[in-house]
Design an enzyme around this catalytic site. Structure first.
Site, PDB file in Angstrom:
ATOM      1  N   ARG A  35      34.483  43.199  66.171  1.00  0.00           N
ATOM      2  CA  ARG A  35      35.590  44.105  66.501  1.00  0.00           C
ATOM      3  C   ARG A  35      35.842  44.180  68.002  1.00  0.00           C
ATOM      4  O   ARG A  35      36.988  44.320  68.433  1.00  0.00           O
ATOM      5  CB  ARG A  35      35.302  45.498  65.953  1.00  0.00           C
ATOM      6  CG  ARG A  35      35.459  45.516  64.456  1.00  0.00           C
ATOM      7  CD  ARG A  35      35.074  46.838  63.885  1.00  0.00           C
ATOM      8  NE  ARG A  35      35.444  46.911  62.489  1.00  0.00           N
ATOM      9  CZ  ARG A  35      34.900  47.740  61.628  1.00  0.00           C
ATOM     10  NH1 ARG A  35      33.952  48.573  62.009  1.00  0.00           N
ATOM     11  NH2 ARG A  35      35.298  47.737  60.377  1.00  0.00           N
ATOM     12  N   LYS A 200      35.933  46.865  40.967  1.00  0.00           N
ATOM     13  CA  LYS A 200      36.586  47.917  40.176  1.00  0.00           C
ATOM     14  C   LYS A 200      38.088  47.772  40.056  1.00  0.00           C
ATOM     15  O   LYS A 200      38.784  47.596  41.045  1.00  0.00           O
ATOM     16  CB  LYS A 200      36.309  49.263  40.830  1.00  0.00           C
ATOM     17  CG  LYS A 200      34.893  49.756  40.615  1.00  0.00           C
ATOM     18  CD  LYS A 200      34.753  50.994  41.421  1.00  0.00           C
ATOM     19  CE  LYS A 200      33.724  51.952  40.891  1.00  0.00           C
ATOM     20  NZ  LYS A 200      33.793  53.180  41.701  1.00  0.00           N
ATOM     21  N   GLY A 356      37.135  43.846  53.051  1.00  0.00           N
ATOM     22  CA  GLY A 356      35.750  43.618  53.464  1.00  0.00           C
ATOM     23  C   GLY A 356      35.036  42.443  52.824  1.00  0.00           C
ATOM     24  O   GLY A 356      34.605  41.522  53.509  1.00  0.00           O
ATOM     25  N   GLY A 379      40.525  48.861  54.741  1.00  0.00           N
ATOM     26  CA  GLY A 379      41.263  49.949  54.098  1.00  0.00           C
ATOM     27  C   GLY A 379      42.736  49.935  54.476  1.00  0.00           C
ATOM     28  O   GLY A 379      43.613  50.166  53.639  1.00  0.00           O
TER      29      GLY A 379
HETATM   30  P1  AMP Z   1      35.053  45.307  46.037  1.00  0.00           P
HETATM   31  O1  AMP Z   1      34.393  46.056  47.164  1.00  0.00           O
HETATM   32  O2  AMP Z   1      35.688  46.147  44.994  1.00  0.00           O
HETATM   33  O3  AMP Z   1      35.956  44.207  46.547  1.00  0.00           O
HETATM   34  O4  AMP Z   1      33.879  44.620  45.250  1.00  0.00           O
HETATM   35  C1  AMP Z   1      33.029  43.684  45.830  1.00  0.00           C
HETATM   36  C2  AMP Z   1      31.756  43.654  45.061  1.00  0.00           C
HETATM   37  O5  AMP Z   1      32.020  43.314  43.719  1.00  0.00           O
HETATM   38  C3  AMP Z   1      30.784  42.615  45.581  1.00  0.00           C
HETATM   39  O6  AMP Z   1      29.668  43.262  46.098  1.00  0.00           O
HETATM   40  C4  AMP Z   1      30.431  41.802  44.353  1.00  0.00           C
HETATM   41  O7  AMP Z   1      29.056  41.558  44.236  1.00  0.00           O
HETATM   42  C5  AMP Z   1      30.880  42.679  43.208  1.00  0.00           C
HETATM   43  N1  AMP Z   1      31.216  41.890  42.014  1.00  0.00           N
HETATM   44  C6  AMP Z   1      32.034  40.839  41.940  1.00  0.00           C
HETATM   45  N2  AMP Z   1      32.058  40.327  40.697  1.00  0.00           N
HETATM   46  C7  AMP Z   1      31.230  41.092  39.953  1.00  0.00           C
HETATM   47  C8  AMP Z   1      30.832  41.060  38.584  1.00  0.00           C
HETATM   48  N3  AMP Z   1      31.305  40.142  37.748  1.00  0.00           N
HETATM   49  N4  AMP Z   1      29.962  41.996  38.166  1.00  0.00           N
HETATM   50  C9  AMP Z   1      29.494  42.941  39.025  1.00  0.00           C
HETATM   51  N5  AMP Z   1      29.826  43.019  40.321  1.00  0.00           N
HETATM   52  C10 AMP Z   1      30.687  42.102  40.792  1.00  0.00           C
END
Ligand code: AMP
Length: 397
Positions: A35, A200, A356, A379
């Site tokens: 950064r 999610k 991220g 974000g």
């Molecule tokens: P996000 O912060 O929502 O972009 O999620 C990123 C996180 O999702 C990472 O730490 C990944 O390890 C996790 N992730 C990706 N695919 C899967 C999966 N199939 N099952 C569980 N966690 C996952």
């Protein structure tokens, strides 16, 4: 606003909002200076013009006033080094006598770093009096903190009203972010593929809905794909699933159909018998995952199909990994998507990676220079693509 690169800052004191929220270890050493480095071109241009630079930033989330742990003084030496040995003065308060006095005595070519803005709760509250006090330090205001552009804080937005339009600027980092984000959201060349992954569905619903009006194709991977699989009647074993989002997933699939947007879900998955780097693995259709197993990455067929869609695209937006890329056994899908994006970019497409985890994935796999733009504002970038107006952008304009 005026255009930063066209302006001559000679003799001017530029008050720059930067994002120096860098991680520090227990010895207060900077463990990742990305950064800080991102702000260097903006600072250097002003110094080269014969101007003076006053930097304001937050660091961490201090709860109650000044603390050693969150002091920006730990950044002084490294900042001077990044600026080729330039003099970096420090004010142990971001407003008040010492800050004003030091600012008034500055000479061209010098930099003044102010203490953590968030030592005042007024910063995050967007307090007008506090913003006015900050504004007195500079002749012009430059916003170069895309990472906080989605916040209407005193230094990121409210301060704008104390500078006339011609004295408000996007710094070079912010300009790059805004230009690439606007290009993707408002003038994307078609086909436009958005690749959305991560854990999610609930975090990504708004962005998917907004993209349904803009993209031609949406690839959904990562843990969130299994909520969609289940919503379509698939068997997903122990894969991640947000039961309360099944109806949302159905709605998204229906809306996509009505709007003629192709949604691509992973046909197959790399499955594991537990959430562990050493788990036993197998490959299975994503809608027929055996009980006791979970999908932790997209499978080889999905890799191929996703790569084909990506390589046909003229504009690509990527947010979120295709699997648990932190573990070696489940990183192949994310790597395959990164490779396809790099190939499309090489062939002339525009690719923007943001958020991220997809940013850490491109860094980890060495693709940073192979995509058109890597956004630093997690974000802020998400909110931008959700279709919201960002206060930090609106204030400058
Ligand atoms: P996000 O912060 O929502 O972009 O999620 C990123 C996180 O999702 C990472 O730490 C990944 O390890 C996790 N992730 C990706 N695919 C899967 C999966 N199939 N099952 C569980 N966690 C996952």
């Amino acid at each position: 606003m005026s255009k930063f690169s066209d302006y001559n800052f000679n003799g001017q004191k530029a008050l720059i909002r930067v994002d120096f929220n860098v991680p520090l270890n227990e010895k207060f050493e900077i463990t990742d200076d990305t950064r800080m480095r991102a702000a260097v071109p903006t600072i250097k241009k002003i110094l080269a013009d014969g101007g003076m630079v006053i930097l304001m930033s937050h660091l961490g989330r201090p709860k109650e006033g000044p603390t050693e742990k969150y002091s920006l003084k730990h950044l002084i030496a490294h900042l001077s080094e990044l600026l080729g040995g330039a003099t970096v003065l420090f004010a142990n308060d971001c407003i008040g006598e010492q800050a004003y006095l030091t600012a008034s005595m500055m000479r061209p070519g010098e930099v003044l770093l102010l203490e953590n803005l968030r030592f005042y709760k007024e910063e995050e509250k967007g307090n007008e009096e506090f913003a006015e006090k900050l504004s007195k330090l500079g002749d012009v205001w430059v916003n170069d903190a895309f990472g906080t552009a989605h916040r209407a804080h005193a230094s990121t937005a409210v301060i704008a009203k104390f500078f006339p339009a011609e004295k408000r600027f996007f710094g070079l980092l912010m300009e790059g972010e805004v230009t690439s984000a606007e290009k993707v959201l408002h003038s994307a060349e078609k086909p436009f593929t958005a690749i959305i992954g991560g854990a999610k569905v609930s975090d990504k619903i708004l962005i998917i809905e907004n993209l349904l009006d803009r993209a031609t194709d949406i690839i959904i991977g990562g843990g969130m794909a299994y909520t969609f699989m289940k919503a379509r009647g698939g068997k997903i074993g122990n894969s991640l699933c947000e039961e309360d989002r099944l109806s949302t997933a159905v709605e998204i699939l229906e809306k996509a159909k009505a709007k003629n947007v192709s949604i691509h879900l992973p046909e197959d998955s790399v499955i594991a018998d537990k959430f562990d780097a050493e788990a036993n693995t197998n490959v299975s259709p994503s809608d027929a995952i055996p009980d006791g197993w979970m999908g932790l990455d997209i499978g080889p067929k999905a890799e191929g199909i996703f790569a084909e869609v990506i390589k046909k695209s003229k504009t690509i937006l990527w947010n979120g990994p295709m699997g648990v890329f932190e573990m070696e056994k489940f990183q192949k899908g994310t790597k395959a998507v990164a490779t396809a994006i790099a190939e499309a970019t090489q062939a002339g497409s525009f690719s923007l990676v943001g958020g991220g985890d997809s940013v850490s994935a491109v860094n980890k796999f060495g693709f940073t220079d192979k995509v058109s733009y890597v956004s630093t504002g997690g974000g802020a970038m998400l909110e931008y693509f959700e279709g919201k107006e960002l206060p930090g952008i609106a204030a400058v304009k």
